[in-house]
Design an enzyme around this catalytic site. Structure first.
Site, PDB file in Angstrom:
ATOM      1  N   TRP A 101       0.889  -1.181   0.000  1.00 43.99           N
ATOM      2  CA  TRP A 101       0.000   0.000   0.000  1.00 43.99           C
ATOM      3  C   TRP A 101       0.920   1.221   0.000  1.00 43.99           C
ATOM      4  O   TRP A 101       1.625   1.474   0.976  1.00 43.99           O
ATOM      5  CB  TRP A 101      -0.867  -0.053   1.249  1.00 43.99           C
ATOM      6  CG  TRP A 101      -1.644   1.163   1.673  1.00 43.99           C
ATOM      7  CD1 TRP A 101      -1.449   1.900   2.814  1.00 43.99           C
ATOM      8  CD2 TRP A 101      -2.792   1.755   1.032  1.00 43.99           C
ATOM      9  NE1 TRP A 101      -2.374   2.906   2.915  1.00 43.99           N
ATOM     10  CE2 TRP A 101      -3.216   2.843   1.839  1.00 43.99           C
ATOM     11  CE3 TRP A 101      -3.488   1.479  -0.148  1.00 43.99           C
ATOM     12  CZ2 TRP A 101      -4.308   3.645   1.496  1.00 43.99           C
ATOM     13  CZ3 TRP A 101      -4.574   2.272  -0.480  1.00 43.99           C
ATOM     14  CH2 TRP A 101      -4.981   3.335   0.324  1.00 43.99           C
ATOM     15  N   SER A 110       1.228   4.339   0.814  1.00 42.35           N
ATOM     16  CA  SER A 110       0.375   5.092   1.740  1.00 42.35           C
ATOM     17  C   SER A 110       0.615   6.595   1.678  1.00 42.35           C
ATOM     18  O   SER A 110       1.737   7.065   1.887  1.00 42.35           O
ATOM     19  CB  SER A 110       0.651   4.582   3.162  1.00 42.35           C
ATOM     20  OG  SER A 110       0.287   5.543   4.132  1.00 42.35           O
ATOM     21  N   GLY A 111      -0.442   7.353   1.445  1.00 49.06           N
ATOM     22  CA  GLY A 111      -0.329   8.816   1.456  1.00 49.06           C
ATOM     23  C   GLY A 111       0.094   9.334   2.822  1.00 49.06           C
ATOM     24  O   GLY A 111       0.884  10.273   2.930  1.00 49.06           O
ATOM     25  N   PHE A 112      -0.430   8.694   3.841  1.00 50.40           N
ATOM     26  CA  PHE A 112      -0.087   9.087   5.214  1.00 50.40           C
ATOM     27  C   PHE A 112       1.404   8.858   5.470  1.00 50.40           C
ATOM     28  O   PHE A 112       2.101   9.743   5.993  1.00 50.40           O
ATOM     29  CB  PHE A 112      -0.947   8.273   6.197  1.00 50.40           C
ATOM     30  CG  PHE A 112      -0.616   8.515   7.642  1.00 50.40           C
ATOM     31  CD1 PHE A 112      -1.093   9.642   8.304  1.00 50.40           C
ATOM     32  CD2 PHE A 112       0.169   7.613   8.351  1.00 50.40           C
ATOM     33  CE1 PHE A 112      -0.780   9.872   9.638  1.00 50.40           C
ATOM     34  CE2 PHE A 112       0.480   7.835   9.691  1.00 50.40           C
ATOM     35  CZ  PHE A 112       0.007   8.961  10.337  1.00 50.40           C
ATOM     36  N   ASP A 151      -0.679  14.551   6.363  1.00 52.55           N
ATOM     37  CA  ASP A 151      -1.338  13.853   5.250  1.00 52.55           C
ATOM     38  C   ASP A 151      -2.541  14.700   4.837  1.00 52.55           C
ATOM     39  O   ASP A 151      -3.680  14.390   5.162  1.00 52.55           O
ATOM     40  CB  ASP A 151      -1.752  12.471   5.765  1.00 52.55           C
ATOM     41  CG  ASP A 151      -2.567  11.667   4.782  1.00 52.55           C
ATOM     42  OD1 ASP A 151      -2.431  11.887   3.562  1.00 52.55           O
ATOM     43  OD2 ASP A 151      -3.355  10.810   5.235  1.00 52.55           O
ATOM     44  N   ASP A 165      -2.287   4.749  -3.036  1.00 51.64           N
ATOM     45  CA  ASP A 165      -3.245   5.583  -2.312  1.00 51.64           C
ATOM     46  C   ASP A 165      -3.321   6.930  -3.027  1.00 51.64           C
ATOM     47  O   ASP A 165      -2.466   7.785  -2.839  1.00 51.64           O
ATOM     48  CB  ASP A 165      -2.757   5.733  -0.861  1.00 51.64           C
ATOM     49  CG  ASP A 165      -3.645   6.648  -0.034  1.00 51.64           C
ATOM     50  OD1 ASP A 165      -4.669   7.133  -0.551  1.00 51.64           O
ATOM     51  OD2 ASP A 165      -3.300   6.882   1.146  1.00 51.64           O
ATOM     52  N   ARG A 215     -13.181   4.637  -2.124  1.00 49.15           N
ATOM     53  CA  ARG A 215     -13.201   4.669  -0.651  1.00 49.15           C
ATOM     54  C   ARG A 215     -14.188   5.706  -0.165  1.00 49.15           C
ATOM     55  O   ARG A 215     -14.112   6.872  -0.586  1.00 49.15           O
ATOM     56  CB  ARG A 215     -11.783   4.998  -0.191  1.00 49.15           C
ATOM     57  CG  ARG A 215     -11.643   5.517   1.226  1.00 49.15           C
ATOM     58  CD  ARG A 215     -10.171   5.646   1.532  1.00 49.15           C
ATOM     59  NE  ARG A 215      -9.893   6.337   2.753  1.00 49.15           N
ATOM     60  CZ  ARG A 215      -8.659   6.480   3.266  1.00 49.15           C
ATOM     61  NH1 ARG A 215      -7.622   5.966   2.622  1.00 49.15           N
ATOM     62  NH2 ARG A 215      -8.470   7.121   4.390  1.00 49.15           N
ATOM     63  N   HIS A 246     -13.946   3.003   5.522  1.00 52.23           N
ATOM     64  CA  HIS A 246     -13.013   3.353   6.594  1.00 52.23           C
ATOM     65  C   HIS A 246     -13.770   3.764   7.849  1.00 52.23           C
ATOM     66  O   HIS A 246     -14.879   4.295   7.760  1.00 52.23           O
ATOM     67  CB  HIS A 246     -12.094   4.497   6.127  1.00 52.23           C
ATOM     68  CG  HIS A 246     -10.765   4.528   6.822  1.00 52.23           C
ATOM     69  ND1 HIS A 246     -10.290   3.497   7.589  1.00 52.23           N
ATOM     70  CD2 HIS A 246      -9.803   5.484   6.871  1.00 52.23           C
ATOM     71  CE1 HIS A 246      -9.094   3.805   8.063  1.00 52.23           C
ATOM     72  NE2 HIS A 246      -8.776   5.009   7.648  1.00 52.23           N
TER      73      HIS A 246
HETATM   74  C1  SPV Z   1      -3.000   5.921   4.400  1.00 47.41           C
HETATM   75  O1  SPV Z   1      -2.251   5.067   4.883  1.00 47.41           O
HETATM   76  O2  SPV Z   1      -2.568   6.923   3.803  1.00 47.41           O
HETATM   77  C2  SPV Z   1      -4.453   5.780   4.498  1.00 47.41           C
HETATM   78  C3  SPV Z   1      -5.032   5.034   5.615  1.00 47.41           C
HETATM   79  O3  SPV Z   1      -5.145   6.351   3.668  1.00 47.41           O
HETATM   80  S1  SPV Z   1      -5.463   6.199   6.835  1.00 47.41           S
HETATM   81  O4  SPV Z   1      -4.238   6.920   7.217  1.00 47.41           O
HETATM   82  O5  SPV Z   1      -6.034   5.479   7.948  1.00 47.41           O
HETATM   83  O6  SPV Z   1      -6.426   7.124   6.273  1.00 47.41           O
HETATM   84 MG    MG Z   2      -4.190   7.875   2.734  1.00 51.73          MG
END
Ligand code: SPV
Ligand code: MG
Length: 291
Positions: free
Chosen positions: A42, A44-46, A56, A83, A157, A188
């Site tokens: 994944w 991940s944007g975060f 993020d 993401d 999502r 989510h």
């Molecule tokens: C990410 O990992 O960037 C996600 C999951 O989108 S969350 O941070 O829980 O939104």
């Molecule tokens: Mg994200």
């Protein structure tokens, strides 16, 4: 350009009871995730945002996130689920995003129904403004109409539960996105108890499979999720980042306290382990062969 990993990902999705992926911030983490035996990474944007010490919140650009994902993809043999946040704009931005992701060989993309610029989902008191669902359905349709490999997976999502809009709104949005062509629906939740996720899963009647990210509700382990019957993708989104931060802080404090690295030497990865993650063996073989 055939984007073979899109087909790998789609085949996994179709053939397994469920698949598991882990969030990465960079290529090194992606490599560790692949070696640990997970099905996909994944992007991940975060985690990518955090790796720049940034929130993020749509601060880094589309190109920036795509380049990070490209580096991850080049480092691993497993597919990448990108993401894509809000798609960094409207459906026009999504069309360009879909094109460059496929050109980079990215297998799958997730878009969320928040307004651009977004705020991160799990922040207490975060700014959770959702897009008009029809407008978001247009983004999903734009991605599906743009993709070249028919196996490229588009995950829609909904943040309806995150925004406190309730089950009915979540189901309404998810249904609309599935009708627009989404291959999976990611629902989510920031609830510590898994009840609202379980309620959503039980009300979900469409054959389009669900994606869960059990960060807030870790009690929902794989066996329990599988028993729910409709979830085909599980993402452990940020545990590797959090493990690295904790370990790094501990080692920094110890070096500072003991005024040297003797105390930490046996508690950290060996240089050989890092060399191995850099595929040094392959490089040495190439040196012998070609130089
Ligand atoms: C990410 O990992 O960037 C996600 C999951 O989108 S969350 O941070 O829980 O939104
Ligand atoms: Mg994200």
């Amino acid at each position: 350009m055939t984007n073979e990993k899109a087909t790998v990902f789609k085949n996994l999705l179709l053939s397994r009871p469920y698949i598991t992926g882990v969030g990465a911030r960079d290529a090194l983490e992606a490599k560790m995730i692949g070696r640990a035996g997970f099905d996909f990474v994944w992007a991940s944007g975060f985690c990518v945002s955090a790796s720049y010490g940034l929130p993020d919140a749509s601060i880094l650009s589309m190109k920036h996130f795509v380049e990070e994902a490209r580096a991850m993809n080049e480092a691993v043999t497993i597919p990448i689920l990108f993401d894509g946040d809000t798609g960094y704009g409207n459906a026009v931005n999504v069309i360009y995003l879909t094109r460059i992701l496929e050109e980079a060989g990215i297998a799958a993309m997730c878009l969320e129904d928040k307004r651009f610029p977004k705020d991160t989902s799990l922040l207490a008191g975060g700014r959770q403004e959702l897009l008009d669902p029809t407008e978001f359905a247009g983004k999903i349709k734009a991605a599906k109409d743009t993709q070249k490999n028919e196996d490229f997976t588009v995950v829609a999502r909904t943040e309806a539960l995150i925004a406190g809009m309730g089950q009915e709104e979540a189901i309404k949005r998810a249904t609309l996105y599935a009708e627009a062509g989404a291959d999976c629906i990611f629902i989510h939740s920031k609830s510590k108890a898994p009840d609202e996720i379980i309620e959503f899963v039980n009300s979900w009647k469409s054959p389009v499979p669900l994606v869960l990210v059990p960060t807030s509700y870790p009690d929902l382990t794989e066996d329990k999720i599988e028993a729910l019957g409709k979830v085909k993708v599980i993402i452990y989104a940020n545990q590797v980042l959090r493990a690295a931060v904790k370990a790094s802080q501990e080692v920094l404090a110890e070096i500072k306290r003991s005024k040297g690295v003797k105390k930490v030497e046996d508690t950290i990865a060996s240089l050989d382990e890092i060399f191995d993650l850099q595929d040094i063996k392959q490089m040495k073989e190439n040196e012998r062969k070609y130089t």
